[in-house]
Design an enzyme around this catalytic site. Structure first.
Site, short mmCIF file in Angstrom:
data_model
loop_
_atom_site.label_atom_id
_atom_site.label_comp_id
_atom_site.label_asym_id
_atom_site.label_seq_id
_atom_site.Cartn_x
_atom_site.Cartn_y
_atom_site.Cartn_z
CB CYS A 301 -5.56 2.72 0.55
SG CYS A 301 -6.17 2.23 2.15
CG HIS A 349 -8.43 5.80 1.18
ND1 HIS A 349 -8.06 4.58 0.88
CD2 HIS A 349 -7.98 7.33 0.96
CE1 HIS A 349 -7.80 5.14 -0.66
NE2 HIS A 349 -7.37 6.05 -0.76
CG HIS A 361 -6.61 7.25 -3.81
ND1 HIS A 361 -7.28 7.36 -3.03
CD2 HIS A 361 -5.95 8.05 -5.32
CE1 HIS A 361 -7.67 8.74 -3.76
NE2 HIS A 361 -7.62 8.27 -4.44
#
Length: 389
Positions: A301, A349, A361
Site C-alpha cells: 500500500c 494502510h 490502493h
C-alpha cells in the site's frame, strides 16, 4: 469434666446409605467429566462464516501492520549499511594516511641513526600505544626539526582520528547486526500472519466460500453507497462554493475591482501534481499486492502511494507511519483527488483518493491494485486524510 460428643462420619446419603467423603468426591468428578464430555466441541460447533471472515480480516490487518514494520526496519537497515560502508572507507583511507605518516617518521629515525644522532625516541614513538602520552613525557620535541615536528603532529592527530573512526565503525557494525536481526523477525511475523489467513481460508468448503463471497459483496455494496453519499455531499458543497464565487465576481465587477487570492493558485498547483500522481496510479491497476514491494511490477500500500507521488515530483517517506506526517491533515469533508487516506488506529494502510468517495490502493496479499470505496471497511476505520503537496 470434659464433654463428650458422638463422632459422626462425614459424607452424604444416597438412597439411604451414607457414603464416605472420598466416594462423594469420586462421584462428583464423574459427574463433571460427563458434563465436559457432553460439552465437547463437535463438527457443528466450528466458527461461523462471519467469525472466519472477521478472523481473516484481522490477520490481513496484522500482516499489513507487520509489513510496515518490515518496511521501516529495511529502510533503517539500508541507511545503517550505507553508514557502515562510509565509515569503513574512511577508516581505510585514514589507515593509509597513517601508514604514510609512520613511514615519514621512520625515515627521520633512520636518518638520525645514520648521522649518529639519538634515534630511539622517534622510533619508540611509532610503537607507543598512546603517542601523545609518550610525546608529553619526553623532550623529543626539543630534538626535532620544524619538518619533523609537523610530521609528528600529523601522525598523532591522524592516529587519534583513525582510532575514533574505527570505534564508530565497530559500533555501526553492531547496530547493523541488530537491525538485520529485527528485519528477519518482522519478515517472519508477516509470513506467519499470512500463513494463518491462508490456512483458515483453505479449510472452507465450496458452500462456505460462496457464503463468504456473499458477505464481501454486501460489504462492498454498503461501501459503494457510502461513497456515493460523500460524492453527493461534495458536489453540493462545490456548487454552493461556485455560486458564492460567482456572486463575489459580480459584486467586484460592479465596483470595478478584481479579486485574486493566493489559495486559488495553490489549489491549481496541487491539482496539477495530483493529476500526475493519479495518472501513474491508474496505470498500476491490476498489478499484484506484494508486501515490501515498491514497484514497478508489484506494490504494497505505501509503496504504491510513494511511487505515485514520486511521479508527480514529490518524495514521500516509505512507510504509512511517516507518510501520515508528510503533508497537511484535512477533514474528510474537504478531501480532494490526490489526497492520502489512512486507515486503522495503527495507521497500517493507505490509499490514493481519486474522487467520488473512491481510491486506488494495493489492498492486501492475494489481491491486486484496484479502485475501491474508501469506506471498504466502514467509516470507523478511516484514520485521517493528508494532502502531501
Amino acid at each position: 469434666m470434659a464433654s463428650h460428643r458422638k463422632w459422626s462420619p462425614t459424607g452424604t446419603r444416597i438412597a439411604g446409605i451414607r457414603t464416605p467423603a472420598l466416594a462423594t468426591a469420586a462421584l462428583t468428578s464423574v459427574a463433571l467429566l460427563s458434563q465436559t464430555a457432553n460439552a465437547a466441541p463437535s463438527a457443528d460447533s466450528k466458527p461461523s462464516i462471519e467469525e472466519v471472515e472477521k478472523k481473516v480480516d484481522d490477520l490481513y490487518h496484522q500482516a499489513e501492520a507487520a509489513t510496515e514494520k518490515y518496511n521501516a526496519t529495511r529502510e533503517k537497515t539500508a541507511q545503517q549499511r550505507k553508514r557502515v560502508d562510509s565509515l569503513l572507507d574512511d577508516v581505510a583511507q585514514r589507515t593509509e594516511k597513517l601508514n604514510t605518516a609512520r613511514e615519514e617518521l621512520g625515515s627521520f629515525a633512520a636518518a638520525q641513526y645514520r648521522t649518529g644522532a639519538s634515534a630511539p625516541d622517534t622510533a619508540t614513538l611509532l610503537l607507543a600505544d598512546n603517542p601523545q602520552d609518550y610525546f608529553d613525557q619526553t623532550q623529543l620535541m626539543d630534538r626535532l626539526t620544524s619538518r619533523q615536528k609537523v610530521a609528528v603532529d600529523d601522525y598523532i592527530t591522524e592516529q587519534a582520528t583513525t582510532t575514533k573512526k574505527r570505534a564508530e565503525a565497530s559500533q555501526s557494525l553492531q547496530t547493523l547486526t541488530t537491525t538485520q536481526s529485527a528485519l528477519k523477525t518482522s519478515k517472519a511475523d508477516v509470513q506467519r500472519k499470512l500463513a494463518e489467513a491462508r490456512d483458515l481460508l483453505s479449510k472452507l468448503t465450496a458452500e462456505e466460500k460462496a457464503r463468504l463471497a456473499a458477505i464481501e459483496k454486501k460489504k462492498q455494496e454498503a461501501a459503494d453507497r457510502k461513497a456515493a453519499e460523500l460524492a453527493q455531499q461534495q458536489a453540493a458543497a462545490e456548487k454552493k462554493a461556485q455560486e458564492a464565487a460567482a456572486q463575489q465576481q459580480t459584486t467586484t465587477g460592479a465596483t470595478g475591482t478584481t479579486a485574486t487570492t493566493g489559495s486559488s493558485a495553490t489549489d491549481s498547483s496541487y491539482t496539477a501534481k495530483a493529476d500526475k500522481a493519479l495518472a501513474f496510479a491508474r496505470t498500476q491497476i491490476g498489478k499484484p499486492y506484494v508486501w515490501g514491494a515498491t514497484g514497478p511490477g508489484s506494490y504494497d500500500c505505501s509503496g504504491l502511494t510513494q511511487a505515485a507521488w514520486k511521479a508527480a515530483g514529490v518524495d514521500l517517506p516509505r512507510t504509512t507511519w511517516d507518510q501520515v506526517n508528510a503533508g497537511t491533515t484535512v477533514p474528510l469533508s474537504d478531501i480532494k483527488p490526490g489526497d492520502l487516506v489512512f486507515f486503522y488506529d495503527d495507521i497500517s494502510h493507505v490509499g490514493l483518493y481519486i474522487g467520488n468517495g473512491m481510491m486506488i490502493h494495493a489492498p492486501k496479499p492475494g489481491a491486486y491494485v484496484r479502485e475501491e470505496s474508501i469506506f471498504y471497511g466502514g467509516e470507523s476505520i478511516i484514520h485521517s486524510v493528508v494532502r502531501p503537496a
